[in-house]
Scaffold this motif. Structure first.
Motif, PDB file in Angstrom:
ATOM      1  N   SER A 183       0.829  -1.210  -0.127  1.00  0.00           N
ATOM      2  CA  SER A 183       0.002  -0.178   0.073  1.00  0.00           C
ATOM      3  C   SER A 183       0.788   1.319   0.034  1.00  0.00           C
ATOM      4  O   SER A 183       0.426   2.209   0.469  1.00  0.00           O
ATOM      5  CB  SER A 183      -1.079   0.036   1.287  1.00  0.00           C
ATOM      6  N   ASN A 198      -2.048   1.385  -5.614  1.00  0.00           N
ATOM      7  CA  ASN A 198      -2.398   0.677  -4.379  1.00  0.00           C
ATOM      8  C   ASN A 198      -2.047   1.687  -3.106  1.00  0.00           C
ATOM      9  O   ASN A 198      -2.089   1.289  -2.092  1.00  0.00           O
ATOM     10  CB  ASN A 198      -2.078  -0.523  -4.318  1.00  0.00           C
ATOM     11  N   HIS A 248      -3.379  -1.082   6.164  1.00  0.00           N
ATOM     12  CA  HIS A 248      -3.392   0.291   6.067  1.00  0.00           C
ATOM     13  C   HIS A 248      -2.556   0.831   7.451  1.00  0.00           C
ATOM     14  O   HIS A 248      -2.566   1.916   7.589  1.00  0.00           O
ATOM     15  CB  HIS A 248      -4.487   1.057   5.978  1.00  0.00           C
TER      16      HIS A 248
END
Length: 301
Positions: A183, A198, A248
């Motif tokens: 990410s 992403n 995340h």
């Protein structure tokens, strides 16, 4: 041009005068039908330059323990190589069969390869991914770099107990296997780029949460053994050093510039010195080449 195998170069010292001669004994006894590969004249000059032993000085690892300063913990002097784990991965096979296995980034010292977990069908899209870091070709395989990546692996091994630091799966020489962060980095989240897939886009509240995650990673590193008594300094804190996985959460990464902190005989911490401090956002003592502590990480943060 002088065409010779590097291993057939002989260094001779006679009366303190160094000479370089070509050795071709086996080549004469067992001639090859193929053309003998060789090195360029520039490479030959580099070989001759090595007659000066001062050329090797930059390749030595920094002295860690001295009469005054000793290690705080045995692991600071240790290494835990797991070479078989790395040898299980065939990079050529993965590049040919897994379309998403490739070099995805690089730092100053190492290239970053995205790989599929060993033993998984490369044609599937659900197999686990990880990262393999290998030293870039422009760097030498010398004591200083081996020790650099030893510190990286040992620090990350000790910090596997913290969820705020990227996991390490294996280490050998200058290479390592690590958790895949798909990410992007905190830098990508703060300054989004279309080239980074992403990556996370943060609003104001999420930026504050990410800052908390980053400082939690630094705190986990500084308090790895005893609260309030640091044994590791990262020395290269920047937004790009915090990377996010599927959950995340931004985790601290990349310890190959880290320094292990020592102690005096009375238990008080020893500082350390770094001979070269390029880069941005470094502390005043780094740019002034003065004694440093783990507090340089807080300044950079």
């Amino acid at each position: 041009k002088v065409f010779i195998y590097p291993r057939y170069v002989k260094h001779i010292v006679v009366d303190n005068n160094a000479q370089v001669e070509r050795l071709d004994l086996n080549m004469n006894i067992y001639p090859s039908k193929r053309q003998t590969p060789g090195i360029t004249q520039m490479s030959q000059l580099r070989q001759e330059h090595l007659k000066d032993s001062n050329s090797y000085d930059h390749g030595y690892a920094d002295e860690f323990e001295t009469e005054e300063c000793k290690s705080q913990y045995p692991w600071q002097l240790s290494s835990f190589p797991t070479c078989n784990l790395l040898f299980e991965f065939n990079l050529v096979e993965q590049m040919l069969q897994a379309k998403d296995s490739r070099i995805v980034a690089h730092g100053y010292w190492r290239d970053v390869w995205k790989l599929r977990e060993y033993g998984i069908n490369f044609t599937t899209t659900t197999s686990s991914r990880l990262v393999c870091k290998t030293m870039r070709y422009q760097h030498d395989f010398e004591e200083r770099n081996y020790d650099r990546h030893r510190r990286d692996s040992v620090a990350m091994e000790r910090l596997t107990k913290s969820k705020m630091v990227i996991d390490i799966y294996g280490f050998c020489g200058n290479s390592g296997l690590f958790q895949f962060a798909n990410s992007g980095s905190l830098l990508d989240a703060i300054f989004p780029r279309h080239s980074v897939k992403n990556s996370i886009i943060l609003n104001i509240t999420q930026r504050l949460e990410s800052a908390v995650q980053a400082i939690m990673g630094i705190a986990a590193m500084h308090n790895i053994e005893v609260e309030g008594k640091a044994s590791i300094a990262h020395t290269d804190i920047s937004p790009s050093q915090f990377v996010a996985t599927n959950d995340h959460i931004f985790r601290l990464n990349d310890f190959n510039r880290a320094r292990f902190l020592r102690k005096y005989s009375d238990g008080t911490p020893c500082g350390y010195y770094v001979g070269r401090n390029p880069g941005k956002n470094r502390s005043p003592e780094e740019y002034n080449y003065e004694e440093q502590t783990e507090k340089v990480d807080i300044y950079s943060f």
